[in-house]
Write a protein that holds these residues in place. Structure first.
Motif, mmCIF file in Angstrom:
data_model
loop_
_atom_site.group_PDB
_atom_site.id
_atom_site.type_symbol
_atom_site.label_atom_id
_atom_site.label_comp_id
_atom_site.label_asym_id
_atom_site.label_seq_id
_atom_site.Cartn_x
_atom_site.Cartn_y
_atom_site.Cartn_z
ATOM 1 N N ASP A 1 0.930 -1.007 0.071
ATOM 2 C CA ASP A 1 0.355 -0.002 -0.046
ATOM 3 C C ASP A 1 0.622 1.155 -0.119
ATOM 4 O OD1 ASP A 1 -1.814 2.296 0.158
ATOM 5 O OD2 ASP A 1 -2.796 1.214 2.047
ATOM 6 N N VAL A 2 1.022 2.040 -1.054
ATOM 7 C CA VAL A 2 1.872 2.728 -1.663
ATOM 8 C C VAL A 2 0.662 4.766 -0.982
ATOM 9 C CG1 VAL A 2 3.469 3.917 -2.853
ATOM 10 C CG2 VAL A 2 3.080 1.691 -2.414
ATOM 11 N N GLY A 3 0.480 4.592 -0.174
ATOM 12 C CA GLY A 3 -0.378 6.207 -0.190
ATOM 13 C C GLY A 3 -1.829 5.860 -0.800
ATOM 14 N N GLY A 4 -2.166 4.978 -0.038
ATOM 15 C CA GLY A 4 -3.456 4.335 -0.828
ATOM 16 C C GLY A 4 -3.591 3.853 -2.321
ATOM 17 N N ARG A 5 -2.007 3.755 -3.215
ATOM 18 C CA ARG A 5 -2.508 3.185 -4.435
ATOM 19 C C ARG A 5 -1.110 1.387 -3.639
ATOM 20 N NH1 ARG A 5 -1.644 5.985 -8.981
ATOM 21 N NH2 ARG A 5 -1.683 3.906 -10.074
ATOM 22 N N GLN A 6 -2.399 0.484 -4.542
ATOM 23 C CA GLN A 6 -2.370 -0.981 -4.897
ATOM 24 C C GLN A 6 -0.799 -1.391 -5.398
ATOM 25 O OE1 GLN A 6 -4.920 -4.432 -4.357
ATOM 26 N NE2 GLN A 6 -5.643 -3.258 -2.317
ATOM 27 N N VAL A 7 0.401 -1.607 -5.140
ATOM 28 C CA VAL A 7 1.609 -1.808 -6.244
ATOM 29 C C VAL A 7 2.194 -3.222 -5.656
ATOM 30 C CG1 VAL A 7 3.689 -1.642 -6.393
ATOM 31 C CG2 VAL A 7 2.338 0.566 -5.866
ATOM 32 N N LEU B 1 4.271 -15.013 -16.085
ATOM 33 C CA LEU B 1 3.108 -14.507 -16.353
ATOM 34 C C LEU B 1 1.483 -14.841 -16.130
ATOM 35 C CD1 LEU B 1 5.758 -13.984 -19.305
ATOM 36 C CD2 LEU B 1 5.053 -12.532 -17.911
ATOM 37 N N ASP B 2 0.784 -16.253 -16.211
ATOM 38 C CA ASP B 2 -0.565 -16.647 -15.884
ATOM 39 C C ASP B 2 -0.386 -15.693 -15.227
ATOM 40 O OD1 ASP B 2 0.133 -17.802 -18.276
ATOM 41 O OD2 ASP B 2 0.153 -19.867 -17.803
ATOM 42 N N TRP B 3 0.192 -15.600 -13.464
ATOM 43 C CA TRP B 3 -0.142 -15.436 -12.274
ATOM 44 C C TRP B 3 -0.729 -14.066 -12.489
ATOM 45 C CZ3 TRP B 3 3.340 -16.050 -7.353
ATOM 46 C CH2 TRP B 3 2.604 -15.283 -6.741
ATOM 47 N N ILE B 4 0.256 -13.335 -12.812
ATOM 48 C CA ILE B 4 0.072 -12.042 -13.424
ATOM 49 C C ILE B 4 -1.358 -11.854 -13.527
ATOM 50 C CG2 ILE B 4 0.943 -9.957 -14.181
ATOM 51 C CD1 ILE B 4 3.612 -10.659 -13.688
ATOM 52 N N GLU B 5 -1.463 -11.951 -14.713
ATOM 53 C CA GLU B 5 -2.443 -11.046 -15.591
ATOM 54 C C GLU B 5 -4.062 -12.240 -15.175
ATOM 55 O OE1 GLU B 5 -1.197 -11.867 -20.320
ATOM 56 O OE2 GLU B 5 -1.375 -13.768 -19.711
ATOM 57 N N SER B 6 -3.347 -13.049 -14.245
ATOM 58 C CA SER B 6 -5.023 -13.452 -13.316
ATOM 59 C C SER B 6 -4.975 -12.418 -12.577
ATOM 60 C CB SER B 6 -5.209 -15.005 -13.403
ATOM 61 O OG SER B 6 -3.079 -15.188 -12.540
ATOM 62 N N ALA B 7 -3.832 -12.166 -11.493
ATOM 63 C CA ALA B 7 -4.189 -11.974 -10.501
ATOM 64 C C ALA B 7 -3.655 -10.207 -9.979
ATOM 65 C CB ALA B 7 -3.056 -12.526 -9.586
ATOM 66 N N VAL B 8 -3.528 -9.226 -11.355
ATOM 67 C CA VAL B 8 -3.088 -7.949 -11.184
ATOM 68 C C VAL B 8 -3.459 -6.954 -11.510
ATOM 69 C CG1 VAL B 8 -0.923 -6.084 -11.186
ATOM 70 C CG2 VAL B 8 -1.056 -8.831 -10.197
ATOM 71 N N PRO B 9 -4.655 -6.560 -11.974
ATOM 72 C CA PRO B 9 -5.057 -5.130 -12.891
ATOM 73 C C PRO B 9 -4.812 -4.591 -13.635
ATOM 74 C CG PRO B 9 -6.489 -5.379 -10.951
ATOM 75 C CD PRO B 9 -5.033 -6.164 -10.548
ATOM 76 N N ALA B 10 -4.723 -4.507 -15.086
ATOM 77 C CA ALA B 10 -3.929 -4.358 -16.013
ATOM 78 C C ALA B 10 -3.831 -2.670 -15.242
ATOM 79 C CB ALA B 10 -4.328 -3.924 -17.261
ATOM 80 N N SER B 11 -4.544 -2.004 -14.731
ATOM 81 C CA SER B 11 -4.081 -0.959 -14.295
ATOM 82 C C SER B 11 -2.988 -0.533 -12.889
ATOM 83 C CB SER B 11 -5.868 0.165 -14.361
ATOM 84 O OG SER B 11 -6.827 -0.352 -12.654
#
Length: 292
Positions: free
Chosen positions: A130-136, A158-168
């Protein structure tokens, strides 16, 4: 704007052979002091000793606590970082893995086994900070020594990132990739829209690359993946040479990011660092791009 100083370092379990290679010397106390001098906000660590009973018996003043906890405290014993540890390899006298040290709250973590065969135990640690309210999203990686293993390990990440991390959401992937032939970078960057930090700071063809990175930054500010918007967007990785630390030649360690502007990068080398590990650490200053 939030600016983060990010470092990645394979610490070789805090033990290194002396100059003549005749005996093993504990460097963990000196290593801790140097890490805190970096003034980093996020430190991605590989080959972190969670427990080693042999070292506790062999080395005087060996820490009784796990290395990530020990390294989180400054030399004055002030607790400076939050820590997360992912165990990768276990043996009779202990275990080791990856770790993240963070000056910001760690609000989630998961460690996954990406071992490709029994001879090499490898894992990837995912932490949400949590960086100032943003999830990194932070991924600490240590890939294998064999090319086919690294290919499969990258696909799993890469499969993990695509499934767990929103592109934004902002993303940092750092660690020891063992990718000295630079085979993995194009696939990683194209698939998830990431940029290697030295690539961002030191483009090979200045005029053309300045235009590329201007377009990339503008698209990122709009929340658009540059690779999705412009298929085949050119890039040239200029990853730093980090191994062996005494005379770095191989490009083993990397920092990839998405959702940041890269302000500066450095590879730390010289005798003072080669005494601590066989790898040189990398440091990058990243500016978090505001939500559009």
């Amino acid at each position: 704007m939030s600016t983060l100083r990010v470092a990645t370092y394979n610490i070789h379990k805090g033990v290194l052979r002396d100059f003549f290679g005749l005996r093993r010397v504990a460097r963990i106390h000196e290593l801790r002091a140097r890490l805190h001098e970096l003034d980093s906000d996020l430190i991605f660590l590989q080959e972190v000793q969670g427990q080693n009973e042999r070292h506790q018996r062999r080395f005087e003043h060996w820490p009784a606590e796990p290395q990530d906890v020990f390294l989180a405290k400054s030399p004055t014993l002030k607790h400076t970082f939050e820590t997360a540890y992912g165990r990768n390899a276990s043996y009779l006298h202990g275990h080791h893995g990856n770790a993240l040290l963070s000056r910001y709250p760690i609000i989630g973590q998961e460690n996954r086994d990406v071992s490709d065969h029994a001879l090499e135990k490898r894992g990837v640690l995912h932490c949400v900070v949590d960086v100032g309210g943003r999830q990194v999203h932070c991924f600490v990686v240590h890939f294998g020594l064999f090319a086919r293993s690294r290919d499969r390990q990258l696909d799993a990440v890469l499969d993990w990132i695509e499934s767990a991390v929103p592109a934004s959401e902002p993303l940092i992937i750092a660690g020891d990739f063992n990718d000295w032939r630079n085979v993995l970078s194009d696939r990683l960057c194209k698939r998830i829209g990431a940029v290697e930090v030295f690539d961002a700071c030191r483009p090979r063809s200045a005029a053309a690359q300045r235009a590329v990175y201007y377009v990339r930054d503008r698209l990122s500010e709009l929340g658009v993946s540059p690779e999705a918007a412009i298929p085949g967007l050119p890039r040239t990785v200029r990853a730093a040479r980090t191994f062996p630390a005494l005379v770095p030649w191989f490009r083993m360690d990397r920092i990839y990011q998405r959702g940041f502007r890269v302000r500066s990068t450095a590879v730390l080398k010289g005798l003072e660092w080669s005494r601590l590990s066989d790898h040189s650490p990398l440091v990058a200053d990243l500016e978090l791009i505001a939500r559009s």
